[in-house]
Write a protein that holds these residues in place. Structure first.
Motif, short mmCIF file in Angstrom:
data_model
loop_
_atom_site.label_atom_id
_atom_site.label_comp_id
_atom_site.label_asym_id
_atom_site.label_seq_id
_atom_site.Cartn_x
_atom_site.Cartn_y
_atom_site.Cartn_z
N ASN A 37 -5.62 59.66 56.62
CA ASN A 37 -7.04 59.25 56.60
C ASN A 37 -7.59 59.24 55.17
N ASP A 38 -7.25 60.29 54.41
CA ASP A 38 -7.73 60.37 53.02
C ASP A 38 -7.18 59.19 52.20
N ILE A 39 -5.91 58.86 52.43
CA ILE A 39 -5.29 57.76 51.67
C ILE A 39 -5.98 56.43 52.03
N ASP A 40 -6.24 56.23 53.32
CA ASP A 40 -6.96 55.00 53.72
C ASP A 40 -8.33 54.94 53.07
N GLN A 41 -9.03 56.07 53.10
CA GLN A 41 -10.39 56.10 52.55
C GLN A 41 -10.39 55.86 51.04
N ILE A 42 -9.46 56.50 50.34
CA ILE A 42 -9.49 56.37 48.88
C ILE A 42 -9.10 54.95 48.46
N PHE A 43 -8.15 54.35 49.18
CA PHE A 43 -7.76 52.98 48.81
C PHE A 43 -8.77 51.95 49.32
N PHE A 67 -7.86 61.99 37.93
CA PHE A 67 -8.77 62.26 39.05
C PHE A 67 -8.00 62.88 40.22
N HIS A 68 -8.64 63.82 40.91
CA HIS A 68 -7.95 64.59 41.96
C HIS A 68 -8.66 64.52 43.31
N LEU A 69 -7.83 64.52 44.36
CA LEU A 69 -8.33 64.43 45.74
C LEU A 69 -7.74 65.56 46.58
N TYR A 70 -8.62 66.27 47.26
CA TYR A 70 -8.17 67.31 48.19
C TYR A 70 -9.10 67.32 49.39
N ARG A 71 -8.54 67.13 50.55
CA ARG A 71 -9.26 67.20 51.82
C ARG A 71 -10.59 66.43 51.79
N GLY A 72 -10.50 65.15 51.41
CA GLY A 72 -11.66 64.27 51.49
C GLY A 72 -12.62 64.35 50.31
N LYS A 73 -12.36 65.28 49.39
CA LYS A 73 -13.25 65.40 48.22
C LYS A 73 -12.51 64.88 46.99
N PHE A 74 -13.19 64.02 46.24
CA PHE A 74 -12.59 63.37 45.09
C PHE A 74 -13.39 63.71 43.85
N GLN A 75 -12.69 64.19 42.80
CA GLN A 75 -13.40 64.60 41.58
C GLN A 75 -12.63 64.18 40.34
N ILE A 132 -20.84 74.97 41.75
CA ILE A 132 -21.46 73.96 42.61
C ILE A 132 -21.51 72.68 41.80
N PRO A 133 -20.73 71.68 42.18
CA PRO A 133 -20.69 70.46 41.37
C PRO A 133 -22.00 69.69 41.47
N ALA A 134 -22.31 68.96 40.41
CA ALA A 134 -23.50 68.09 40.45
C ALA A 134 -23.19 66.89 41.35
N GLU A 135 -24.24 66.24 41.76
CA GLU A 135 -24.13 65.06 42.63
C GLU A 135 -23.18 64.00 42.03
N ARG A 136 -23.21 63.88 40.71
CA ARG A 136 -22.41 62.85 40.04
C ARG A 136 -20.96 63.28 39.80
N ASP A 137 -20.66 64.57 40.14
CA ASP A 137 -19.32 65.10 39.85
C ASP A 137 -18.31 64.83 40.96
N PHE A 138 -18.78 64.42 42.13
CA PHE A 138 -17.82 64.28 43.23
C PHE A 138 -18.20 63.16 44.19
N VAL A 139 -17.19 62.71 44.91
CA VAL A 139 -17.41 61.78 46.02
C VAL A 139 -16.78 62.41 47.26
N ASP A 140 -17.59 62.50 48.31
CA ASP A 140 -17.07 62.92 49.61
C ASP A 140 -16.67 61.64 50.34
N LEU A 141 -15.37 61.47 50.57
CA LEU A 141 -14.89 60.20 51.16
C LEU A 141 -15.51 59.94 52.52
N TYR A 142 -15.94 61.01 53.20
CA TYR A 142 -16.44 60.84 54.57
C TYR A 142 -17.96 60.91 54.67
N ASP A 143 -18.61 60.89 53.50
CA ASP A 143 -20.07 60.91 53.49
C ASP A 143 -20.58 59.53 53.95
#
Ligand code: SF4
Ligand code: SF4
Length: 265
Positions: A45-51, A189-197, A212-223
């Motif tokens: 699922n993470d691979i589908d989302q990131i690509f 760039f690194h991805l672990y369990r739906g979080k990309f930073q 606590i990362p800033a809003e601009r520091d991460f992408v939640d793939l499932y947001d």
């Protein structure tokens, strides 16, 4: 149509378990303790989302923990073949304590020259290095060995980045540190369990609740709140300026004190 989103390094962490317990592990394996592997379904699922977000990456990397602890990751390497046009090379990173299983070898071979196994050789701890390089040679699997012991070791040893308190550096110093950081230069760039930073430290320190990362520091793939284009835009700008984690990071620059690699707890 927006500009393509092209990355240099996209690194997926399929496990936080490791065969070693390095005191200065930059992925904080000893702090995590015993965390379950990420399931194959979740990884797919993470691979589908990131690509879905990323158009192309030069390297698609898998790093742990120790990836060869898992005997099921061949399914992931095989699944990534469905995205073969979206990356140049598959990179697998190992500490050479365990050999890959036969299924891993079979699937890795299908990548031909489009794969590279990167062996972190920690000397006496990486006791399978010779067996592993023989196996890869026999199967025509490209590999490199990075030496992390004795003279002339990679990066001249490790830094101690296991603290998370704000180091009180000036804004100018943090900007300078970020600009010269190897993770930023490499765009690792690194991805672990739906979080990309934008770097492993930021991602894993966030997962551990140490920062606590800033809003601009991460992408939640499932947001579901941010649109696809908003997420792509955040990723595009990950490295524009320092992240929250830079404030507590010693950085990896040349003048930072080095320690012997892979000292065990
Ligand atoms: S081998 Fe050491 S540095 Fe590498 S992931 Fe395992 S504990 Fe961390
Ligand atoms: S926290 Fe900042 S300085 Fe440290 S590795 Fe990440 S980008 Fe580099």
């Amino acid at each position: 149509m927006s500009e393509p989103l092209i990355l240099r390094r996209l690194c997926i962490i399929p496990t936080i378990k490791c065969t070693l317990c390095c005191k200065l592990c930059s992925n904080y394996i000893p702090i995590f303790g015993n965390v379950e592997h990420v399931s194959i379904e979740e990884l797919i699922n993470d691979i589908d989302q990131i690509f879905d977000l990323v158009d192309y990456t030069e390297w698609l990397q898998f790093v742990g923990g120790e990836i060869f602890m898992r005997k099921d990751l061949w399914q992931i390497y095989e699944y990534c073949l469905t995205y073969r046009k979206k990356f140049e090379k598959l990179i697998l990173i190992t500490n050479a304590t365990l050999l890959p299983c036969n299924k891993d070898v079979d699937i890795i071979k299908r990548y031909g020259n489009g794969v590279q196994v990167q062996i972190s050789d920690y000397g006496k701890y990486s006791y399978k290095t010779k067996e592993m390089t023989d196996l890869f040679m026999k199967n025509d699997i490209p590999y490199v060995v990075k030496k992390y012991y004795g003279e002339m070791q990679h990066y001249g040893g490790w830094v101690d980045n296991t603290h998370f308190e704000d180091r009180g550096k000036s804004e100018a110093a943090i900007f300078e540190q970020h600009k010269n950081c190897g993770q930023v230069v490499m765009q690792n760039f690194h991805l672990y369990r739906g979080k990309f930073q934008g770097c492993a430290r930021s991602l894993l320190a966030s997962v551990l609740g140490k920062i606590i990362p800033a809003e601009r520091d991460f992408v939640d793939l499932y947001d579901n709140i941010k649109s696809k284009e908003e997420k792509r835009e955040i990723i595009r700008h990950f490295n524009d300026s320092p992240r929250v984690s830079c404030r507590s990071c010693v950085s990896f620059s040349e003048n930072v004190e080095r320690f012997p690699a892979a000292e065990q707890l």
